[in-house]
Design an enzyme around this catalytic site. Structure first.
Site, PDB file in Angstrom:
ATOM      1  N   CYS A 128       0.831  -1.213   0.000  1.00 50.80           N
ATOM      2  CA  CYS A 128       0.000   0.000   0.000  1.00 50.80           C
ATOM      3  C   CYS A 128       0.856   1.250   0.000  1.00 50.80           C
ATOM      4  O   CYS A 128       0.356   2.342  -0.239  1.00 50.80           O
ATOM      5  CB  CYS A 128      -0.944   0.004   1.198  1.00 50.80           C
ATOM      6  SG  CYS A 128      -0.092   0.015   2.775  1.00 50.80           S
ATOM      7  N   ASP A 183       2.329   2.630   2.514  1.00 49.98           N
ATOM      8  CA  ASP A 183       2.242   3.421   3.741  1.00 49.98           C
ATOM      9  C   ASP A 183       3.507   3.256   4.585  1.00 49.98           C
ATOM     10  O   ASP A 183       4.104   2.180   4.622  1.00 49.98           O
ATOM     11  CB  ASP A 183       1.015   3.009   4.556  1.00 49.98           C
ATOM     12  CG  ASP A 183      -0.272   3.398   3.834  1.00 49.98           C
ATOM     13  OD1 ASP A 183      -0.171   4.039   2.775  1.00 49.98           O
ATOM     14  OD2 ASP A 183      -1.355   3.068   4.327  1.00 49.98           O
ATOM     15  N   CYS A 226      -2.780  -2.715   8.629  1.00 51.13           N
ATOM     16  CA  CYS A 226      -2.346  -1.404   9.127  1.00 51.13           C
ATOM     17  C   CYS A 226      -1.924  -1.533  10.589  1.00 51.13           C
ATOM     18  O   CYS A 226      -0.948  -0.905  11.013  1.00 51.13           O
ATOM     19  CB  CYS A 226      -3.472  -0.383   8.990  1.00 51.13           C
ATOM     20  SG  CYS A 226      -4.359  -0.487   7.424  1.00 51.13           S
TER      21      CYS A 226
HETATM   22 FE1  FES Z   1      -1.656   0.054   4.252  1.00 52.11          FE
HETATM   23 FE2  FES Z   1      -3.342   1.112   5.916  1.00 52.11          FE
HETATM   24  S1  FES Z   1      -3.689   0.686   3.817  1.00 52.11           S
HETATM   25  S2  FES Z   1      -1.257   0.710   6.250  1.00 52.11           S
END
Ligand code: FES
Length: 145
Positions: free
Chosen positions: A34, A36, A103
């Protein structure tokens, strides 16, 4: 997607955002899938986590889980801090939707990696503390292939 009130609260008003300049340990982790990224700073004195701050570039759940993770770790001894898992973070937030579980794993990994950094800097061997996993692993992401 349904988020609990606590998740919304920690997303809208995240606690402990920022950095600690003379941090005892810093951990940066990312999820390649993702994109992040979370960075956690810990101030540790006399085996106790005195302060924790974070910076997260990521989704709302990543912000909420890192906020809660820092709240959970402040005041804990190293041994207690090691027991904080993504499950503890999720429970404290009254749950997360299944696609957002990874997450919370990122939050757990960020804490562990900051603790690992602290141990490395002080030449400490802490039982139960493992080196951070390489963040390219995708095994924390269910049902997203
Ligand atoms: Fe990857 Fe939340 S979508 S950490």
């Amino acid at each position: 997607m349904q988020y609990s009130e606590k998740v919304m609260d920690h997303f809208m008003n995240p606690r402990n955002v920022g950095e600690i300049e003379d941090a005892s340990g810093v951990g940066t982790v990312g999820n390649a899938k993702c994109g992040d990224i979370m960075k956690v700073y810990l101030k540790i004195e006399d085996n106790v986590v005195k302060d924790a701050k974070f910076k997260t570039f990521g989704c709302g759940a990543a912000v909420a889980t890192s906020s809660m993770a820092t709240e959970l770790i402040i005041g804990k001894t190293i041994e207690e801090a090691l027991k904080i898992t993504n499950k503890s973070v999720m429970e404290a937030l009254d749950g997360l939707p299944p696609v957002k579980v990874h997450c919370s794993c990122l939050a757990e990994e960020a804490l562990q990696s900051a603790l690992w950094d602290y141990a490395q800097k002080n030449n400490l061997t802490i039982e139960g503390l493992e080196p951070p996993k390489d963040s390219d692993h995708h095994h924390h992401i269910p049902n997203e292939e």
